[in-house]
Motif scaffolding. Structure first.
Motif, short mmCIF file in Angstrom:
data_model
loop_
_atom_site.label_atom_id
_atom_site.label_comp_id
_atom_site.label_asym_id
_atom_site.label_seq_id
_atom_site.Cartn_x
_atom_site.Cartn_y
_atom_site.Cartn_z
N ILE A 21 0.84 -1.20 0.00
CA ILE A 21 0.00 0.00 0.00
C ILE A 21 0.88 1.25 0.00
O ILE A 21 1.83 1.33 0.76
CB ILE A 21 -0.87 0.03 1.27
CG1 ILE A 21 -1.83 -1.13 1.29
CG2 ILE A 21 -1.58 1.36 1.41
CD1 ILE A 21 -3.16 -0.85 0.70
N SER A 22 0.54 2.21 -0.83
CA SER A 22 1.23 3.50 -0.79
C SER A 22 0.50 4.42 0.16
O SER A 22 -0.73 4.52 0.13
CB SER A 22 1.25 4.14 -2.18
OG SER A 22 1.78 5.45 -2.09
N ARG A 23 1.26 5.10 1.00
CA ARG A 23 0.67 6.08 1.92
C ARG A 23 0.99 7.50 1.46
O ARG A 23 0.81 8.45 2.21
CB ARG A 23 1.22 5.87 3.33
CG ARG A 23 0.88 4.52 3.93
CD ARG A 23 -0.61 4.39 4.16
NE ARG A 23 -0.91 3.11 4.77
CZ ARG A 23 -1.80 2.95 5.71
NH1 ARG A 23 -2.49 3.95 6.15
NH2 ARG A 23 -2.02 1.76 6.20
N LYS A 24 1.48 7.66 0.23
CA LYS A 24 1.78 8.99 -0.29
C LYS A 24 0.51 9.82 -0.44
O LYS A 24 0.50 11.02 -0.28
CB LYS A 24 2.49 8.90 -1.64
CG LYS A 24 3.83 8.23 -1.60
CD LYS A 24 4.86 9.15 -1.03
CE LYS A 24 6.22 8.47 -1.10
NZ LYS A 24 7.26 9.26 -0.51
N PHE A 40 3.23 -0.77 -8.99
CA PHE A 40 1.98 -0.04 -9.14
C PHE A 40 1.62 -0.07 -10.61
O PHE A 40 2.46 0.13 -11.47
CB PHE A 40 2.14 1.41 -8.65
CG PHE A 40 2.35 1.49 -7.17
CD1 PHE A 40 1.28 1.45 -6.30
CD2 PHE A 40 3.63 1.61 -6.65
CE1 PHE A 40 1.48 1.51 -4.93
CE2 PHE A 40 3.83 1.68 -5.29
CZ PHE A 40 2.76 1.62 -4.43
N ARG A 41 0.35 -0.32 -10.91
CA ARG A 41 -0.10 -0.37 -12.29
C ARG A 41 -0.91 0.88 -12.58
O ARG A 41 -1.92 1.14 -11.93
CB ARG A 41 -0.93 -1.63 -12.52
CG ARG A 41 -1.17 -1.88 -14.01
CD ARG A 41 -1.82 -3.19 -14.26
NE ARG A 41 -0.90 -4.28 -13.97
CZ ARG A 41 -1.28 -5.55 -13.86
NH1 ARG A 41 -2.53 -5.89 -14.02
NH2 ARG A 41 -0.40 -6.49 -13.60
N GLU A 47 6.83 3.65 -6.81
CA GLU A 47 5.96 4.55 -6.07
C GLU A 47 6.10 6.02 -6.46
O GLU A 47 5.11 6.72 -6.63
CB GLU A 47 6.18 4.39 -4.57
CG GLU A 47 5.19 5.16 -3.73
CD GLU A 47 5.35 4.89 -2.25
OE1 GLU A 47 4.32 4.77 -1.57
OE2 GLU A 47 6.50 4.80 -1.77
N SER A 48 7.32 6.49 -6.63
CA SER A 48 7.50 7.91 -6.96
C SER A 48 6.97 8.24 -8.35
O SER A 48 6.35 9.29 -8.56
CB SER A 48 8.96 8.33 -6.81
OG SER A 48 9.78 7.61 -7.69
N LYS A 60 2.78 10.69 -11.80
CA LYS A 60 1.90 10.55 -12.96
C LYS A 60 0.42 10.62 -12.58
O LYS A 60 -0.39 11.17 -13.32
CB LYS A 60 2.20 9.26 -13.73
CG LYS A 60 3.50 9.36 -14.52
CD LYS A 60 3.65 8.19 -15.46
CE LYS A 60 4.81 8.44 -16.42
NZ LYS A 60 4.88 7.41 -17.46
N VAL A 61 0.06 10.09 -11.41
CA VAL A 61 -1.34 10.11 -11.00
C VAL A 61 -1.75 11.53 -10.58
O VAL A 61 -2.80 12.02 -10.98
CB VAL A 61 -1.61 9.09 -9.87
CG1 VAL A 61 -2.98 9.28 -9.26
CG2 VAL A 61 -1.45 7.67 -10.40
#
Length: 164
Positions: free
Chosen positions: A73-76, A102-103, A122-123, A128-129
């Motif tokens: 899980i990303s918490r960013k 991550f897709r 993750e970065s 991009k998101v």
């Protein structure tokens, strides 16, 4: 339901990261879990509840609130949906290559396919998101809500940064 009432207080061998999701049988990936928490997980769920965190209060009508493996899980950031559910970007294992990443995709027609997506760290995913409008695979911490979401999507009410 337990198939045998003798197992009411039995602890079982559980995997922090299930074999199904790329985990191993190594000691660092094994934890003791209560019977219910271990065996009521569905095949797609990640992680079980170790003994010290097993809490019968979390069991609702016989169902278990499944904890997702924190390594995936990303918490960013998280998306808060219109129904108040918080969903987090989650890493997915590519069944063909074994890569866990991550897709992301641009979304839209055909955007929910492996061919139309990228596997990134993750970065890169965060950039991009949040900056370029990509969609990312997300999941709620209880595992009940999942899918492809992006900033500005009709069901996304807000984005919260640096979730701890």
């Amino acid at each position: 339901m337990r198939p045998d009432p003798r197992y009411k207080n039995t602890w079982t061998k559980g995997h922090k990261l299930p074999i199904y999701h790329g985990g191993s049988d190594g000691l660092s990936n094994i934890q003791a879990e209560c019977y219910e928490c271990n065996f009521q997980k569905n095949a797609g769920a990640l992680g079980g509840r170790p003994i010290e965190t097993c809490d019968p209060v979390l069991k609702l009508n016989g169902a278990i609130s499944v904890a997702i493996s924190q390594e995936r899980i990303s918490r960013k950031f998280c998306f808060v949906l219109n129904n108040e559910t918080k969903i987090f970007p989650v890493q997915i294992k590519n069944r063909d290559t074994g890569v866990i990443a991550f897709r992301i995709s641009l979304g839209g027609s055909g955007g929910n396919t492996r061919a139309a997506s990228e596997e990134v760290d993750e970065s890169t995913m965060t950039r991009k998101v949040l900056e370029k409008g990509y969609a990312v695979r997300c999941k709620s911490l209880d595992g009940k809500t999942n899918g492809l979401y992006k900033k500005g999507h009709r069901s996304v009410r807000e984005v919260r940064l640096n979730i701890i």
